[in-house]
Design a protein around this motif. Structure first.
Motif, short mmCIF file in Angstrom:
data_model
loop_
_atom_site.label_atom_id
_atom_site.label_comp_id
_atom_site.label_asym_id
_atom_site.label_seq_id
_atom_site.Cartn_x
_atom_site.Cartn_y
_atom_site.Cartn_z
N ASP A 257 0.82 -1.21 0.00
CA ASP A 257 0.00 0.00 0.00
C ASP A 257 0.86 1.26 0.00
O ASP A 257 0.52 2.25 -0.66
N GLN A 282 -20.71 4.66 -1.33
CA GLN A 282 -20.10 4.62 -2.66
C GLN A 282 -20.33 5.92 -3.42
O GLN A 282 -21.46 6.41 -3.49
N PRO A 295 -7.87 7.95 -7.96
CA PRO A 295 -8.05 6.84 -7.02
C PRO A 295 -8.80 7.29 -5.76
O PRO A 295 -8.69 8.44 -5.33
N TYR A 297 -9.21 6.30 -1.77
CA TYR A 297 -8.55 5.55 -0.69
C TYR A 297 -9.36 5.67 0.59
O TYR A 297 -9.73 6.77 1.00
N LEU A 314 -15.51 -6.84 1.36
CA LEU A 314 -14.13 -6.67 0.88
C LEU A 314 -13.82 -7.75 -0.14
O LEU A 314 -13.88 -8.95 0.16
N ARG A 317 -9.39 -7.93 -4.40
CA ARG A 317 -8.46 -6.84 -4.75
C ARG A 317 -8.32 -5.83 -3.61
O ARG A 317 -7.75 -4.77 -3.80
N ASN A 318 -8.87 -6.18 -2.46
CA ASN A 318 -8.83 -5.31 -1.29
C ASN A 318 -9.59 -4.02 -1.54
O ASN A 318 -9.17 -2.93 -1.14
N ARG A 319 -10.74 -4.14 -2.18
CA ARG A 319 -11.59 -3.01 -2.51
C ARG A 319 -13.01 -3.23 -2.01
O ARG A 319 -13.48 -4.37 -1.91
N LEU A 322 -15.67 1.34 -5.26
CA LEU A 322 -14.64 2.21 -5.83
C LEU A 322 -13.50 2.48 -4.86
O LEU A 322 -12.44 2.95 -5.26
N TRP A 323 -13.68 2.18 -3.59
CA TRP A 323 -12.67 2.50 -2.58
C TRP A 323 -11.61 1.41 -2.48
O TRP A 323 -11.93 0.23 -2.35
N ARG A 324 -10.35 1.81 -2.49
CA ARG A 324 -9.26 0.90 -2.15
C ARG A 324 -9.04 0.99 -0.64
O ARG A 324 -8.83 2.07 -0.09
N ILE A 325 -9.09 -0.16 0.03
CA ILE A 325 -8.99 -0.19 1.49
C ILE A 325 -7.51 -0.22 1.89
O ILE A 325 -6.75 -1.08 1.45
#
Length: 574
Positions: A257, A282, A295, A297, A314, A317-319, A322-325
Motif C-alpha cells: 500500500d 459509494q 483513485p 482511498y 471486501l 483486490r482489497n476493494r 470504488l474504494w481501495r482499502i
C-alpha cells in the motif's frame, strides 16, 4: 598552584571587579598566602609519599574506587547535559515566572540528550509532458462558460416539515471543461518554499501537556516558533519516529500500500473509518476520466477491516466498490476519532506525490465529480485551500459551549484549550474580522492543493489537535489567523449549503443500528390488527387513523435526506 588560583583564572576581569566590590576578595597585599619553608615542604612531601600507597590499598580493599569512577562519569554527563540545554534555558528565561515554572517541570526522560533529525519533504512533481497532455486534451478557452451569469438564488420559503440546513444550488462546469481548467503548474506558496519535518527515534515529553509520541511532544517554544514563517522551515508533523510515514512510525501501513500511495496522481479522494464507526458510502456521478485517473482511498483499522470481511464487502483486490482499502496497524491513539485526524490533516505526508486532494468523512457520499469540485472551489477562486463554514455557528466560544453541551469531549479539556487561546489573543467573531466570514469550519470536507504553505497549515493544525482536544473546529481559526498574519494567504470558506450540494450526509453506524433495532421492536410490540368482517352488517368497517399526540409527526414526513437519493430532498440534520 592552589585550587583558588585556578578558579580565579576561569573568571572574567569584570567578574573579579564585581567580586571585589562585593567584599569577596581581599586587597592586593593581603591576597597572597605566605610560602612555607623548604624543609617543611620536603617533610610534608615524604609524609604524602608514604600516605598515598596506604590510601590506594584502602580504596581497593573497600571497593570505593568504582564509586569514585562512577561519580566522575556522572559529573561528566551532567556537564555535557548542561552544555546541550544551555540554549533552551536562555529561551525559557524570556517567559514569565509562572509559565517558565510549568514548562520546566521535566520528566526523568528529559535528562537524556535528544537525537532529533530532519526529514525532507517530497514535493509533488509534475508528470511528464505526454502524461499531462493525455489529461488536458483541450484548452479551457475553447469552452463557453456556463456559470458566467449564474446568480445565487434566494433561500427557499420556510417549511415546518423540513427544518435544519439544506443544500443550495451550485453551478459546476462540465467535467471535460473542469479538467481543461486544471492549472499546469503548482500555485505559488507565499513566504514558505521548503518544508522539512522533525524525526526522533525515541520522542521524549519535556513539558506537562497532552500530546503523543506520534506527534513528537513539541515544546511550547517549538510550537510558537513554527508560526514564524520563513523560506525554509522544519516543524513537527506526526510520524516523528521515521522519515517514511506509515513505515514503523505508528499508523503503520503495509509495504504494498505504501508503494501505491507514493505513485504520482493529479487528484485523489480519501476518507477513513476507525472503530467501525461508519458505513462505507459509494461515490456516484463520476465520469470516465475520474474512473481512470482519480483513485479513492479508505483508511481503516483492524476492527473495521474485520467487519468488512465478515459482511463479505471486501473483495479479493482489497476493494469495497470504488474504494481501495488501506489497513492501518498500530494506531497511535485509543480514540478512534482522533486516529481519523491523521489521514484527514496529514494526507500530504501519506501521499508525497499528489497535487490535489479531497477529503471527506467516512459518513459522507460524494455525488459530484472530483474535477468539478476542484474547479468550483479552488481553481475558479484562485485558492489553494477550501473548507465549508459551519451552517449555524461562527464563533469559537459558541462552538466550545456547544461541544460541552453535546458531550463531544470532557469540559475541563475544552475549557483549558479555550483559555489558552484567549491568553494568546483569541476574540469572539464579529464583523470587524471581515473579509473572514467565520471562525468555525464544518470540517468534514477539505479541498487542498499540496504546496508548502497548505502543508504547513495542516501540520500545525494537527499539532494543535494532538496537543489539546480532538475537536479540530476549536483550533482551526487560531492556526489560520497566525499564518495569515505572517503571509498573504487565505482560506476559501464556502457556504455549508454548497457542501451539502456535492455530498450526502448519512447517519453513523451506531445510530443506523439503533434505528433498525427500534423498528424491529416496534413491529413486534404492536403487530397489525387482524381484519375481521362483522357478519351482522353488510357494510365493511371503517378504519380510522390512530390519534397522534402533541408533537408527534406523521410517519410519511421526511426530515432527512436519504442516501442514494441524488441531489433531491433535504439533508441530514445533526
Amino acid at each position: 598552584m592552589t585550587g583558588w588560583s585556578l578558579g580565579l583564572r576561569t573568571v572574567s576581569d569584570g567578574s573579579l571587579q564585581q567580586l571585589a566590590q562585593n567584599g569577596v576578595l581581599y586587597s592586593h597585599s593581603n591576597s597572597f598566602v605566605p610560602r612555607k619553608g623548604s624543609k617543611t615542604s620536603l617533610s610534608s612531601y615524604r609524609e604524602k609519599e608514604k600516605f598515598l600507597p596506604s590510601i590506594l590499598r584502602f580504596l581497593v580493599r573497600k571497593q570505593v574506587g568504582m564509586l569514585i569512577l562512577a561519580a566522575f562519569a556522572l559529573l561528566a554527563f551532567l556537564t555535557a547535559f548542561w552544555m546541550v540545554n544551555k540554549e533552551d534555558a536562555s529561551r525559557s528565561s524570556e517567559l514569565d515566572f509562572k509559565e517558565w515554572f510549568e514548562n520546566s517541570t521535566y520528566h526523568l526522560s528529559a535528562l537524556l540528550p535528544r537525537k532529533v533529525m530532519v526529514c525532507d519533504e517530497h514535493n509533488a512533481q509534475l508528470p511528464p509532458p505526454h502524461a499531462l497532455a493525455m489529461i488536458q486534451t483541450k484548452d479551457s478557452s475553447a469552452f463557453p462558460d456556463p456559470c458566467r451569469n449564474f446568480a445565487f438564488p434566494p433561500p427557499p420559503p420556510g417549511d415546518r416539515r423540513r427544518i435544519g440546513p439544506r443544500p443550495c444550488p451550485v453551478c459546476y462546469v462540465p467535467v471535460e471543461q473542469a479538467i481543461a481548467r486544471m492549472p499546469r503548474v503548482p500555485s505559488v506558496s507565499p513566504g514558505l518554499q521548503h518544508l522539512t519535518y522533525f524525526h526522533e527515534q525515541i520522542p521524549m515529553k519535556t513539558e506537562p501537556h497532552r500530546g503523543s509520541a506520534f506527534g513528537g511532544y513539541p515544546s511550547l517554544v517549538e510550537r510558537n516558533a513554527s508560526f514564524d514563517i520563513k523560506e525554509s522551515m522544519t516543524v513537527h508533523c506526526g510520524f516523528v519516529q521515521g522519515c517514511r510515514p506509515g513505515d514503523r512510525t505508528g499508523f503503520d501501513i503495509d509495504a504494498a500500500d505504501l508503494k501505491e500511495m507514493e505513485q504520482f496522481h493529479d487528484v485523489i479522494v480519501a476518507s477513513a473509518i476507525f472503530g467501525n464507526y461508519d458505513v462505507i458510502q459509494q461515490p456516484k456521478n463520476w465520469g470516465k476520466t475520474t474512473r481512470e485517473k482519480v483513485p479513492f482511498y479508505m483508511f481503516v483499522d483492524e476492527e473495521t477491516e474485520a467487519s468488512l470481511k465478515n459482511s463479505s464487502l471486501l473483495d479479493s483486490r482489497n476493494r469495497v466498490g470504488l474504494w481501495r482499502i488501506i489497513l492501518v496497524r498500530n494506531v497511535p491513539y485509543s480514540d478512534a476519532r482522533r486516529n481519523g485526524k491523521v489521514p484527514k490533516l496529514l494526507l500530504h505526508r501519506l501521499f508525497p506525490n499528489v497535487r490535489y486532494s479531497i477529503w471527506i468523512d467516512g459518513k459522507l457520499q460524494l455525488i459530484v465529480d472530483p474535477y468539478q469540485i476542484l474547479e468550483r472551489f479552488l481553481w475558479r477562486q484562485n485558492a489553494t485551500f477550501a473548507i465549508s463554514r459551519h451552517y449555524r455557528r461562527f464563533d469559537v466560544f459558541e462552538e466550545a459551549e456547544a461541544n460541552k453541551a453535546a458531550g463531544k469531549y470532557d469540559n475541563v479539556s475544552i475549557d483549558h484549550q479555550i483559555d489558552f487561546y484567549k491568553k494568546e489573543g483569541l476574540t469572539a467573531y464579529s464583523e470587524a474580522k471581515l473579509p473572514i466570514t467565520s471562525d468555525v469550519p464544518e470540517g468534514c470536507v477539505i479541498i487542498k492543493e499540496h504546496i508548502p504553505i497548505t502543508n504547513l497549515f495542516t501540520c500545525l493544525w494537527f499539532n494543535e489537535v494532538d496537543r489539546f482536544t480532538s475537536r479540530d473546529q476549536l483550533s482551526f481559526s487560531t492556526v489560520r489567523d497566525k499564518l495569515m498574519a505572517k503571509v498573504s494567504w487565505n482560506v476559501n470558506m464556502f457556504l455549508d449549503c454548497e457542501r451539502r450540494n456535492f455530498v450526502i450526509q448519512a447517519y453513523h453506524r451506531d445510530l443506523l443500528e439503533q434505528r433498525a433495532h427500534m423498528t424491529v421492536v416496534r413491529s413486534h410490540a404492536h403487530p397489525p390488527p387482524a381484519f375481521v368482517r362483522d357478519s351482522s352488517s353488510s357494510k365493511p368497517p371503517v378504519r380510522r387513523p390512530p390519534k397522534r399526540g402533541k408533537g408527534e409527526r406523521k410517519s410519511n414526513s421526511r426530515r432527512h435526506r436519504k442516501v442514494g437519493s441524488g441531489s433531491k430532498g433535504s439533508s441530514t440534520t445533526f
